[in-house]
Design an enzyme around this catalytic site. Structure first.
Site, PDB file in Angstrom:
ATOM      1  N   ASP A 179       1.014  -1.088   0.022  1.00  0.00           N
ATOM      2  CA  ASP A 179      -0.054  -0.026   0.050  1.00  0.00           C
ATOM      3  C   ASP A 179       0.718   1.195  -0.024  1.00  0.00           C
ATOM      4  O   ASP A 179       2.079   1.244  -0.012  1.00  0.00           O
ATOM      5  CB  ASP A 179      -1.078  -0.049   1.089  1.00  0.00           C
ATOM      6  N   HIS A 226     -11.596  -9.906 -11.704  1.00  0.00           N
ATOM      7  CA  HIS A 226     -12.871  -8.955 -10.874  1.00  0.00           C
ATOM      8  C   HIS A 226     -13.320  -9.907  -9.790  1.00  0.00           C
ATOM      9  O   HIS A 226     -14.274 -10.955 -10.104  1.00  0.00           O
ATOM     10  CB  HIS A 226     -13.937  -8.588 -12.000  1.00  0.00           C
TER      11      HIS A 226
HETATM   12  P1  NAD Z   1     -10.154   1.024  -0.869  1.00  0.00           P
HETATM   13  O1  NAD Z   1     -10.383   2.640  -1.023  1.00  0.00           O
HETATM   14  O2  NAD Z   1     -10.754   0.101   0.290  1.00  0.00           O
HETATM   15  O3  NAD Z   1      -8.690   0.471  -0.882  1.00  0.00           O
HETATM   16  C1  NAD Z   1      -8.065   0.900  -2.076  1.00  0.00           C
HETATM   17  C2  NAD Z   1      -6.529   1.001  -1.314  1.00  0.00           C
HETATM   18  O4  NAD Z   1      -5.404   1.293  -2.450  1.00  0.00           O
HETATM   19  C3  NAD Z   1      -6.280   1.720  -0.074  1.00  0.00           C
HETATM   20  O5  NAD Z   1      -5.833   1.026   0.836  1.00  0.00           O
HETATM   21  C4  NAD Z   1      -5.285   2.831  -0.641  1.00  0.00           C
HETATM   22  O6  NAD Z   1      -4.380   3.081   0.384  1.00  0.00           O
HETATM   23  C5  NAD Z   1      -4.639   2.099  -1.599  1.00  0.00           C
HETATM   24  N1  NAD Z   1      -3.643   2.781  -2.607  1.00  0.00           N
HETATM   25  C6  NAD Z   1      -4.358   3.803  -3.510  1.00  0.00           C
HETATM   26  N2  NAD Z   1      -3.371   4.369  -4.232  1.00  0.00           N
HETATM   27  C7  NAD Z   1      -2.184   3.443  -4.193  1.00  0.00           C
HETATM   28  C8  NAD Z   1      -0.858   3.210  -4.572  1.00  0.00           C
HETATM   29  N3  NAD Z   1      -0.784   4.112  -5.518  1.00  0.00           N
HETATM   30  N4  NAD Z   1      -0.315   2.262  -4.252  1.00  0.00           N
HETATM   31  C9  NAD Z   1      -0.600   1.272  -3.288  1.00  0.00           C
HETATM   32  N5  NAD Z   1      -1.885   1.384  -2.666  1.00  0.00           N
HETATM   33  C10 NAD Z   1      -2.493   2.462  -3.138  1.00  0.00           C
HETATM   34  O7  NAD Z   1     -10.937   0.427  -2.211  1.00  0.00           O
HETATM   35  P2  NAD Z   1     -11.860  -0.985  -2.625  1.00  0.00           P
HETATM   36  O8  NAD Z   1     -13.065  -0.994  -2.404  1.00  0.00           O
HETATM   37  O9  NAD Z   1     -10.945  -2.020  -1.934  1.00  0.00           O
HETATM   38  O10 NAD Z   1     -11.592  -1.039  -4.271  1.00  0.00           O
HETATM   39  C11 NAD Z   1     -10.356  -1.196  -4.906  1.00  0.00           C
HETATM   40  C12 NAD Z   1     -10.372  -1.670  -6.406  1.00  0.00           C
HETATM   41  O11 NAD Z   1     -11.464  -2.987  -6.490  1.00  0.00           O
HETATM   42  C13 NAD Z   1     -11.269  -0.682  -7.152  1.00  0.00           C
HETATM   43  O12 NAD Z   1     -10.726  -0.837  -8.428  1.00  0.00           O
HETATM   44  C14 NAD Z   1     -12.642  -1.086  -6.985  1.00  0.00           C
HETATM   45  O13 NAD Z   1     -13.524  -0.731  -8.209  1.00  0.00           O
HETATM   46  C15 NAD Z   1     -12.465  -2.635  -7.066  1.00  0.00           C
HETATM   47  N6  NAD Z   1     -13.803  -3.358  -6.593  1.00  0.00           N
HETATM   48  C16 NAD Z   1     -14.368  -3.034  -5.471  1.00  0.00           C
HETATM   49  C17 NAD Z   1     -15.230  -3.830  -5.152  1.00  0.00           C
HETATM   50  C18 NAD Z   1     -16.054  -3.487  -3.793  1.00  0.00           C
HETATM   51  O14 NAD Z   1     -17.013  -3.970  -3.683  1.00  0.00           O
HETATM   52  N7  NAD Z   1     -15.694  -2.315  -3.085  1.00  0.00           N
HETATM   53  C19 NAD Z   1     -15.694  -4.930  -5.787  1.00  0.00           C
HETATM   54  C20 NAD Z   1     -14.934  -5.078  -7.048  1.00  0.00           C
HETATM   55  C21 NAD Z   1     -13.903  -4.639  -7.362  1.00  0.00           C
END
Ligand code: NAD
Length: 738
Positions: free
Chosen positions: A357, A464
């Site tokens: 992260d 996904h």
């Molecule tokens: P989140 O905000 O909980 O997590 C994202 C993480 O990425 C955070 O911990 C952040 O600190 C980290 N991050 C940001 N920039 C970074 C970088 N440059 N290097 C390393 N770490 C970095 O978001 P999420 O809900 O886990 O979503 C993440 C991805 O998964 C997105 O693309 C989202 O569309 C996809 N997704 C989400 C869901 C859902 O239900 N939330 C379902 C399927 C897919």
């Protein structure tokens, strides 16, 4: 007599040991040959005066996995052929006679006059478990992995080999029916507590103890064939019976909305059978079984939830030219909500994981999620502490991107923001080791557009995941136009390593699953804006077979996320691409009323604090409705239909758009990914079983009343004109690596 699938040896005491061991298969299943041989063995044992008793066991790790469902499918096909060539009566008799065979064989064990003991050396399910129930005694070896149960209901059928009759004669009716309804497979401790298994002994003693039971005079009569037998749950027409059967019928409706004929038949068999002597009761069970086997629901569920799922798990879509890949180490970039869970399930599957992260704290927090999961599992007795520690030791949390340089696969799960993703790719690209693959977990951004950031696009792919990752069994693999075979094969092999079911789709906004489920959510907004009472929206969706209503699902996925997606789509494609009324509704809820969904305790529902009652629809929701319709004037069937048709027609569009190329993936993906009603067999089977022509007629009727979201695509109109089905027009590909 020599048998292909069984070995029979009679010892000096006249006790025959029947060992079931189908050559060339890892599991015993009841198929045509095993069934016929078993019937012959039972006859031989009964008529051979030298045989004093019989012990039946298995030569495999498990006792038996159940009936071979492909055999049931073959029976169904023969039935269809006979129906058209010889008429209904002959065809029905054929299915009944076939269904009867196994049940009769088992009954012959019970009344043959020789004591039979089932020596259960491992898991016994379905027909295999029913065989043991027909034996006069059951002993199991103390294998902690052993499960026994009757899971038939999960594929639309029910136990037709005496299971619905013997279980409620062994335990209180309520416990038996619960076990049958849930298709639950229980461990040996529970099985012993419920009186199904007599003893659990060390594996080395199993056969001897089984023989000893016979030698010391084990009775060759089932309790229910003895005079004076009393049902453990009391007779049907008694105070106890009345206390059970009336609420049971109501519970069945509450749980299934009567969408599952197999589940209904369980209750019918138990209710009718418990009033009859065993032989007649078994005939009743066979009648229901042959009827259920011919139902569309059973055919659809067996095809999608058993055959297609198995084929997809075996790599039906895997490029055959790439040798099998074992992913040993992965990196997950973005250790947030999704990334942390992806890391956990991977480590649980024995894969080394680097969680990356933006800073060490954020990475540690991601690893903390695994620790919390493990602590919870250990405290509930579901995991040994040492196993939990081993999982944790496989996870390294860091902020250093260099850690990806020895990983076979990197999964990106950073914010859903093009710029952030592009920065991540720029940093990761030069560090990837030779042959490594890079996957994104984006939920909305088209893969082809993200691939533009890559020099070598062949190694870039979408994987996904669905939330919660720990529970959801599906992974949607998205192939971009330049994704290479190695990337696809790696993604598929990895998904199997973590024990999820993969579907492979081509790129499009929302891919497959989100495209369809979004329309389910939108239909909820539409009904709300039309003035349908909110409770009716939720209830009719569940009556249609969805696991939860659209408003409830919206609360789970978060209303602010819904609004974000609408805005992103608008920004990318234009204002006409979204419904402005939906946006207005979400702006009102999210920005004016601060209602984000379950995550802040306020969405379409109000959520009480933990342990303080149940969620309730937000009473003021009706004030956001421009008008209110009288529920008595609403057509419930049409509301139900709208929920399913709107998703199915979108699934048909994904086929037309070449996002889905194999109907199995739409079917399995829709059931596992967003809970499309399993009894339909999935979005495309729903259309196939209804008939394309009838489905198009429904679409046109709904289009006229509600607009273009119901407009059938050209493909469907063409298929309807030619009377084609999806499985006929797009025949599923054969598994490459079966
Ligand atoms: P989140 O905000 O909980 O997590 C994202 C993480 O990425 C955070 O911990 C952040 O600190 C980290 N991050 C940001 N920039 C970074 C970088 N440059 N290097 C390393 N770490 C970095 O978001 P999420 O809900 O886990 O979503 C993440 C991805 O998964 C997105 O693309 C989202 O569309 C996809 N997704 C989400 C869901 C859902 O239900 N939330 C379902 C399927 C897919």
């Amino acid at each position: 007599m020599a048998y292909e699938n069984f070995n029979v040896e009679t010892d000096a005491d006249g006790i025959a040991l029947v060992t079931w061991d189908i050559p060339g298969k890892s599991m015993n299943v009841i198929d045509e040959t095993s069934g016929a041989e078993l019937a012959a063995i039972i006859e031989q044992m009964t008529s051979d005066a030298a045989v004093k008793g019989v012990v039946i066991t298995s030569g495999k790790d498990a006792f038996c996995a159940g009936a071979d469902l492909t055999m049931l499918e073959r029976m169904n096909r023969t039935y269809a052929e006979m129906l058209s060539s010889q008429g209904e009566e002959v065809a029905n008799k054929y299915v009944f006679d076939e269904a009867r065979k196994l049940s009769q064989s088992f009954r012959n064990i019970e009344v043959g006059g020789k004591p039979w003991v089932a020596a259960i050396n491992g898991t016994a399910l379905g027909g295999g478990f029913e065989l043991t129930l027909a034996c006069h005694y059951r002993i199991a070896s103390d294998n902690p992995k052993t499960r026994v149960g009757l899971p038939e209901v999960k594929v639309g059928i029910f136990p037709g080999g005496g299971g619905t009759q013997r279980l409620p004669r062994m335990m209180p009716t309520m416990d038996a029916v619960q076990m049958l309804f849930k298709g639950e497979a229980i461990d040996l401790k529970k099985a012993q507590d419920r009186g199904i298994i007599g003893e659990v002994v060390p594996a080395a003693d199993l056969i001897q103890r089984a023989k000893d039971w016979i030698k010391v005079g084990g009775k060759a009569v089932a309790p229910w064939d003895e005079k004076g037998f009393k049902l453990p749950g009391g007779p049907v027409y008694s105070k106890e019976g009345a206390q059970f059967f009336q609420p049971a019928a109501a519970m069945l409706r509450r749980e299934t909305y009567d969408n599952y004929p197999g589940a209904r038949a369980i209750l019918q068999c138990v209710y009718e059978g418990l009033q009859l002597p065993m032989d007649t009761a078994l005939r009743v069970e066979s009648r229901y079984f042959s009827k259920i086997l011919r139902s569309n629901e059973a055919a659809a569920m067996i095809r999608s939830l058993f055959m297609s799922m198995q084929e997809l798990n075996k790599g039906a879509r895997r490029p055959p030219n790439v040798p099998p890949i074992k992913v040993k180490k992965i990196a997950v970039i973005g250790a947030g909500f999704m990334g942390a869970s992806v890391g956990f399930v991977s480590a649980q599957a024995g894969i080394d994981v680097v969680l990356i992260d933006r800073d060490q704290d954020a990475a540690d927090k991601g690893k903390g999620h695994s620790k919390a999961n493990i602590d919870a599992a250990v405290s509930k007795g579901r995991m040994k502490r040492a196993d939990g520690e081993a999982i944790l030791s496989r996870i390294t949390a860091t902020a250093d991107y260099n850690a990806i340089s020895d990983c076979d696969l990197v999964i990106e799960a950073v914010f859903e923001d093009r710029k952030v993703k592009a920065e991540t790719y720029a940093k990761a690209q030069p560090l990837l080791k030779e042959g490594a693959i890079f996957a994104t977990n984006t939920s909305t951004l088209p893969i082809n557009s993200l691939a533009e950031e890559w020099k070598d696009q062949s190694k870039f792919i979408g994987i996904h995941f669905f939330s919660p990752v720990e529970k959801m069994m599906l992974s949607e693999i998205i192939v971009g136009k330049n994704t290479g075979d190695v990337a696809l094969a790696t993604a598929l092999d990895y998904v199997r390593q973590i024990k999820k079911t993969p579907i492979v789709v081509n790129d499009s906004r929302g891919f497959f699953a989100n495209r369809c489920v979004m329309l389910f959510l939108f239909e909820g907004y539409e009904m709300l804006l039309e003035g349908v009472p909110p409770a009716m929206i939720e209830n009719t969706a569940k009556m249609a077979g969805m696991p939860v209503g659209p408003l409830s699902l919206n609360d789970e996925t978060a209303l602010d996320l819904g609004l974000k997606i609408l805005r992103a789509t608008e920004a990318d494609i234009g204002a006409q691409a979204i419904n402005q009324d939906h946006k207005k509704l979400l702006v009102e809820l999210v920005e004016k009323r601060g209602r984000l969904g379950r995550k802040n305790g306020k969405g379409f529902y109000d959520y009480p604090e933990k342990g303080k009652g149940q969620k309730k629809l937000w009473p003021e929701l009706t004030t956001l409705q421009p008008k209110h319709l009288d529920p008595d004037t609403l057509d419930v069937e049409e509301l139900k239909q709208r929920f399913l048709v709107v998703q199915a027609v979108e699934a048909a569009r994904t086929v037309e758009d070449d996002v889905i190329t194999d109907p199995r993936e739409a079917d399995v993906g829709s059931i596992l990914g967003f809970g499309f009603p399993p009894f339909t067999g999935g979005t495309l089977s729903y259309i196939d079983f209804m008939g394309t022509k009838k489905f198009v007629e429904q679409c046109l009727k709904l289009e006229k009343k509600y607009g273009s979201r119901f407009t059938p695509p050209k493909l469907l109109i063409d298929m309807a004109a030619k009377n084609e089905t999806f499985y006929g027009r797009f025949p599923p590909k054969k598994a490459a690596a079966a």
